[in-house]
Design an enzyme around this catalytic site. Sequence first.
Site, PDB file in Angstrom:
ATOM      1  N   CYS A  21      88.018  -8.926  15.329  1.00 47.65           N
ATOM      2  CA  CYS A  21      88.550  -9.390  14.041  1.00 47.65           C
ATOM      3  C   CYS A  21      89.407 -10.629  14.332  1.00 47.65           C
ATOM      4  O   CYS A  21      89.244 -11.260  15.371  1.00 47.65           O
ATOM      5  CB  CYS A  21      89.313  -8.275  13.317  1.00 47.65           C
ATOM      6  SG  CYS A  21      90.883  -7.781  14.073  1.00 47.65           S
ATOM      7  N   ASN A  73      93.248  -9.038  16.267  1.00 44.06           N
ATOM      8  CA  ASN A  73      93.106  -7.847  17.108  1.00 44.06           C
ATOM      9  C   ASN A  73      94.305  -6.911  16.985  1.00 44.06           C
ATOM     10  O   ASN A  73      94.731  -6.298  17.950  1.00 44.06           O
ATOM     11  CB  ASN A  73      92.848  -8.252  18.561  1.00 44.06           C
ATOM     12  CG  ASN A  73      92.383  -7.103  19.453  1.00 44.06           C
ATOM     13  OD1 ASN A  73      92.771  -7.039  20.603  1.00 44.06           O
ATOM     14  ND2 ASN A  73      91.569  -6.205  18.950  1.00 44.06           N
ATOM     15  N   CYS A 127      94.594  -5.104  13.608  1.00 44.55           N
ATOM     16  CA  CYS A 127      94.293  -4.225  12.471  1.00 44.55           C
ATOM     17  C   CYS A 127      92.878  -3.660  12.541  1.00 44.55           C
ATOM     18  O   CYS A 127      92.659  -2.551  13.013  1.00 44.55           O
ATOM     19  CB  CYS A 127      94.460  -4.958  11.134  1.00 44.55           C
ATOM     20  SG  CYS A 127      96.126  -5.532  10.775  1.00 44.55           S
ATOM     21  N   ARG A 128      91.927  -4.453  12.058  1.00 44.23           N
ATOM     22  CA  ARG A 128      90.557  -3.962  11.894  1.00 44.23           C
ATOM     23  C   ARG A 128      89.858  -3.627  13.209  1.00 44.23           C
ATOM     24  O   ARG A 128      89.277  -2.549  13.354  1.00 44.23           O
ATOM     25  CB  ARG A 128      89.727  -4.981  11.106  1.00 44.23           C
ATOM     26  CG  ARG A 128      90.191  -5.109   9.664  1.00 44.23           C
ATOM     27  CD  ARG A 128      89.491  -6.240   8.948  1.00 44.23           C
ATOM     28  NE  ARG A 128      90.063  -7.520   9.366  1.00 44.23           N
ATOM     29  CZ  ARG A 128      89.653  -8.694   8.904  1.00 44.23           C
ATOM     30  NH1 ARG A 128      88.655  -8.761   8.041  1.00 44.23           N
ATOM     31  NH2 ARG A 128      90.228  -9.804   9.309  1.00 44.23           N
ATOM     32  N   SER A 129      89.872  -4.548  14.161  1.00 44.87           N
ATOM     33  CA  SER A 129      89.123  -4.284  15.399  1.00 44.87           C
ATOM     34  C   SER A 129      89.720  -3.145  16.225  1.00 44.87           C
ATOM     35  O   SER A 129      88.955  -2.342  16.769  1.00 44.87           O
ATOM     36  CB  SER A 129      88.930  -5.560  16.226  1.00 44.87           C
ATOM     37  OG  SER A 129      90.147  -6.155  16.579  1.00 44.87           O
ATOM     38  N   ASP A 179      90.506  -7.702   5.204  1.00 49.88           N
ATOM     39  CA  ASP A 179      91.678  -7.714   6.071  1.00 49.88           C
ATOM     40  C   ASP A 179      92.837  -7.024   5.357  1.00 49.88           C
ATOM     41  O   ASP A 179      93.309  -7.513   4.335  1.00 49.88           O
ATOM     42  CB  ASP A 179      92.047  -9.158   6.410  1.00 49.88           C
ATOM     43  CG  ASP A 179      93.138  -9.263   7.451  1.00 49.88           C
ATOM     44  OD1 ASP A 179      93.741  -8.226   7.816  1.00 49.88           O
ATOM     45  OD2 ASP A 179      93.389 -10.391   7.911  1.00 49.88           O
TER      46      ASP A 179
END
Length: 163
Positions: free
Chosen positions: A9, A12, A14-16, A127
């Site tokens: 993401c 690095n 939150c999402r990933s 996001d």
Amino acid sequence: MTYRVCFVCTGNICRSPMAESVFRTRVAEAGLEGLVEVDSAGTGGWHEGDGADPRAVAVLEENGYDSGHTARQFDPSWFARLDLVIALDSGHLRALRRLAPTERDADKVRLLRSYDPAAGGDLDVPDPYYGDADGFDECLEMVEAASTGLLASVREQLEGRAA
């Protein structure tokens, strides 16, 4: 031979990391721990060395996932050792494909939600960073939904290697 997957993401945090934690759990549940390596990175390095966003950590822990994480920036040299690079949104997909040193490497980049048949045409994981905790819950739901199809695809790739 180990099959290597990296989730990417923006920063690095939150999402990933959420995708990495969920998928690592799915890999373990499937008994593939020794065969599949899972990690994550960001397209940018501004959070490098930081832990995951506290809201991501809270959502992961509330749902029984590991939340240990240290942010890092994706390095194009990693393409050589990776089998699959999973982008969390179309901006990451474009950025990663531009970084790919070869066409073969660019072909390794896929959108996470492309593994979720229910996603339809909206393949971006929004996001959650600038929103509230609900965005992190939504992110986790999307990641979990796509992880089933991703695991099936990785399992198929592993079986193809064994044949």
